[in-house]
Design a protein around this motif. Sequence first.
Motif, PDB file in Angstrom:
ATOM      1  N   CYS A  70       0.846  -1.201   0.000  1.00 61.30           N
ATOM      2  CA  CYS A  70       0.000   0.000   0.000  1.00 61.30           C
ATOM      3  C   CYS A  70       0.879   1.248   0.000  1.00 61.30           C
ATOM      4  N   ILE A  71       2.088   1.101   0.538  1.00 58.09           N
ATOM      5  CA  ILE A  71       3.079   2.179   0.565  1.00 58.09           C
ATOM      6  C   ILE A  71       4.390   1.602   0.051  1.00 58.09           C
ATOM      7  N   SER A  72       5.295   2.471  -0.314  1.00 61.30           N
ATOM      8  CA  SER A  72       6.589   2.028  -0.843  1.00 61.30           C
ATOM      9  C   SER A  72       7.714   2.288   0.163  1.00 61.30           C
ATOM     10  N   TRP A  73       8.794   1.557  -0.020  1.00 68.60           N
ATOM     11  CA  TRP A  73       9.984   1.790   0.801  1.00 68.60           C
ATOM     12  C   TRP A  73      10.471   3.230   0.618  1.00 68.60           C
ATOM     13  N   ASP A  74      10.417   3.732  -0.614  1.00 68.24           N
ATOM     14  CA  ASP A  74      10.890   5.101  -0.868  1.00 68.24           C
ATOM     15  C   ASP A  74      10.065   6.133  -0.107  1.00 68.24           C
ATOM     16  N   SER A  75       8.751   5.947  -0.110  1.00 70.96           N
ATOM     17  CA  SER A  75       7.892   6.883   0.626  1.00 70.96           C
ATOM     18  C   SER A  75       8.181   6.830   2.112  1.00 70.96           C
ATOM     19  N   LEU A  76       8.383   5.626   2.633  1.00 68.98           N
ATOM     20  CA  LEU A  76       8.715   5.491   4.052  1.00 68.98           C
ATOM     21  C   LEU A  76      10.044   6.163   4.349  1.00 68.98           C
ATOM     22  N   LYS A  77      11.032   5.948   3.484  1.00 70.63           N
ATOM     23  CA  LYS A  77      12.343   6.568   3.674  1.00 70.63           C
ATOM     24  C   LYS A  77      12.226   8.090   3.700  1.00 70.63           C
ATOM     25  N   GLU A  78      11.482   8.651   2.754  1.00 74.96           N
ATOM     26  CA  GLU A  78      11.314  10.109   2.702  1.00 74.96           C
ATOM     27  C   GLU A  78      10.625  10.637   3.956  1.00 74.96           C
ATOM     28  N   PHE A 101      11.154   4.825  16.320  1.00 83.41           N
ATOM     29  CA  PHE A 101      12.062   4.405  15.248  1.00 83.41           C
ATOM     30  C   PHE A 101      12.633   3.026  15.552  1.00 83.41           C
ATOM     31  N   HIS A 102      13.000   2.785  16.789  1.00 79.96           N
ATOM     32  CA  HIS A 102      13.506   1.460  17.171  1.00 79.96           C
ATOM     33  C   HIS A 102      12.460   0.380  16.926  1.00 79.96           C
ATOM     34  N   SER A 103      11.224   0.642  17.324  1.00 82.56           N
ATOM     35  CA  SER A 103      10.137  -0.322  17.113  1.00 82.56           C
ATOM     36  C   SER A 103       9.929  -0.594  15.631  1.00 82.56           C
ATOM     37  N   LEU A 104       9.893   0.476  14.859  1.00 80.41           N
ATOM     38  CA  LEU A 104       9.665   0.333  13.427  1.00 80.41           C
ATOM     39  C   LEU A 104      10.812  -0.440  12.776  1.00 80.41           C
ATOM     40  N   LEU A 105      12.029  -0.069  13.091  1.00 75.95           N
ATOM     41  CA  LEU A 105      13.193  -0.730  12.507  1.00 75.95           C
ATOM     42  C   LEU A 105      13.224  -2.217  12.865  1.00 75.95           C
ATOM     43  N   SER A 106      12.987  -2.543  14.124  1.00 74.54           N
ATOM     44  CA  SER A 106      13.023  -3.953  14.529  1.00 74.54           C
ATOM     45  C   SER A 106      11.900  -4.742  13.865  1.00 74.54           C
ATOM     46  N   ARG A 107      10.730  -4.157  13.756  1.00 73.76           N
ATOM     47  CA  ARG A 107       9.608  -4.857  13.097  1.00 73.76           C
ATOM     48  C   ARG A 107       9.858  -5.029  11.600  1.00 73.76           C
ATOM     49  N   LEU A 108      10.475  -4.054  10.971  1.00 75.64           N
ATOM     50  CA  LEU A 108      10.820  -4.180   9.554  1.00 75.64           C
ATOM     51  C   LEU A 108      11.842  -5.293   9.344  1.00 75.64           C
ATOM     52  N   LEU A 109      12.851  -5.340  10.208  1.00 78.20           N
ATOM     53  CA  LEU A 109      13.869  -6.391  10.097  1.00 78.20           C
ATOM     54  C   LEU A 109      13.264  -7.777  10.310  1.00 78.20           C
ATOM     55  N   LEU A 110      12.408  -7.904  11.321  1.00 75.77           N
ATOM     56  CA  LEU A 110      11.767  -9.190  11.586  1.00 75.77           C
ATOM     57  C   LEU A 110      10.859  -9.617  10.433  1.00 75.77           C
ATOM     58  N   GLN A 111      10.110  -8.684   9.899  1.00 78.04           N
ATOM     59  CA  GLN A 111       9.147  -9.013   8.844  1.00 78.04           C
ATOM     60  C   GLN A 111       9.828  -9.324   7.512  1.00 78.04           C
ATOM     61  N   PHE A 112      10.821  -8.514   7.149  1.00 78.92           N
ATOM     62  CA  PHE A 112      11.384  -8.617   5.811  1.00 78.92           C
ATOM     63  C   PHE A 112      12.681  -9.414   5.735  1.00 78.92           C
ATOM     64  N   PRO A 118      17.721  -1.566   3.133  1.00 78.29           N
ATOM     65  CA  PRO A 118      18.574  -0.753   4.010  1.00 78.29           C
ATOM     66  C   PRO A 118      18.589   0.729   3.662  1.00 78.29           C
ATOM     67  N   ALA A 119      17.929   1.115   2.578  1.00 78.77           N
ATOM     68  CA  ALA A 119      17.918   2.528   2.181  1.00 78.77           C
ATOM     69  C   ALA A 119      17.347   3.416   3.281  1.00 78.77           C
ATOM     70  N   ILE A 120      16.416   2.882   4.093  1.00 81.68           N
ATOM     71  CA  ILE A 120      15.855   3.749   5.137  1.00 81.68           C
ATOM     72  C   ILE A 120      16.895   4.104   6.195  1.00 81.68           C
ATOM     73  N   LEU A 121      17.974   3.316   6.299  1.00 83.33           N
ATOM     74  CA  LEU A 121      19.021   3.642   7.266  1.00 83.33           C
ATOM     75  C   LEU A 121      19.782   4.890   6.850  1.00 83.33           C
ATOM     76  N   LYS A 122      19.715   5.227   5.571  1.00 78.14           N
ATOM     77  CA  LYS A 122      20.388   6.431   5.088  1.00 78.14           C
ATOM     78  C   LYS A 122      19.723   7.688   5.640  1.00 78.14           C
ATOM     79  N   THR A 123      18.559   7.539   6.222  1.00 80.15           N
ATOM     80  CA  THR A 123      17.863   8.693   6.790  1.00 80.15           C
ATOM     81  C   THR A 123      18.428   9.077   8.158  1.00 80.15           C
ATOM     82  N   LEU A 124      19.250   8.213   8.735  1.00 77.67           N
ATOM     83  CA  LEU A 124      19.808   8.515  10.055  1.00 77.67           C
ATOM     84  C   LEU A 124      20.730   9.722   9.952  1.00 77.67           C
ATOM     85  N   PRO A 125      20.641  10.635  10.903  1.00 81.13           N
ATOM     86  CA  PRO A 125      21.481  11.841  10.856  1.00 81.13           C
ATOM     87  C   PRO A 125      22.967  11.487  10.901  1.00 81.13           C
TER      88      PRO A 125
END
Length: 137
Positions: A70-78, A101-112, A118-125
Motif C-alpha cells: 500500500c506504501i513504498s519503501w521510498d515513501s517510508l524513507k522520505e 524508530f527502534h520499534s519500526l526498525l526492529s519490526r521491519l527487520l523481523l518481517q522482511f 537498508p535505504a531507510i538507514l540512510k535517513t539517520l542523521p
Amino acid sequence: SFDVHYVKRVAQYYAEERNGDGLQQDWNRAAPSGSEAKQGIDWLCDIGFNDPQKEDVIALTIVELLVRRCISWDSLKESLAGFLKDLEELQMDVPTAGIFFHSLLSRLLLQFGKDFNPAILKTLPMQANGEGAEFTW
C-alpha cells in the motif's frame, strides 16, 4: 476522502482488529495517489514519534502497509528522513520519540529479513564528514 482523520481511523481499526486484509481494503478504498500515500505515512509517523502509547501499533501498521504494498519503501524513507533530522530536538519535548524508530526498525527487520531495504538507514542523521552522529541510538 484521504485526510488525516481517515488515516487515523484506518490505523485505529487496525490497532483494534489486527486485520491486515481490512487495513489494505480501508487504505486502498480512498485510492491515495503516491503523494497522498506519502502524506499518510507522515501522519502515521507523527503519531508514532509523538505518542508513546501508540508507537508500537503505529509501527505495526506501517509494516503491514508495506507488506501489502500500500506504501513504498521510498515513501517510508522520505517520511522518516523528515522526522529523523529533527529527532534530537523532538526528544527534548517527547523523550520517548526515538523508541518509535527502534520499534519500526526492529519490526521491519523481523518481517522482511533478507528483503529488508537498508535505504531507510540512510535517513539517520550523520555528521558533515559522513561519520555517525554523536547522538546515539
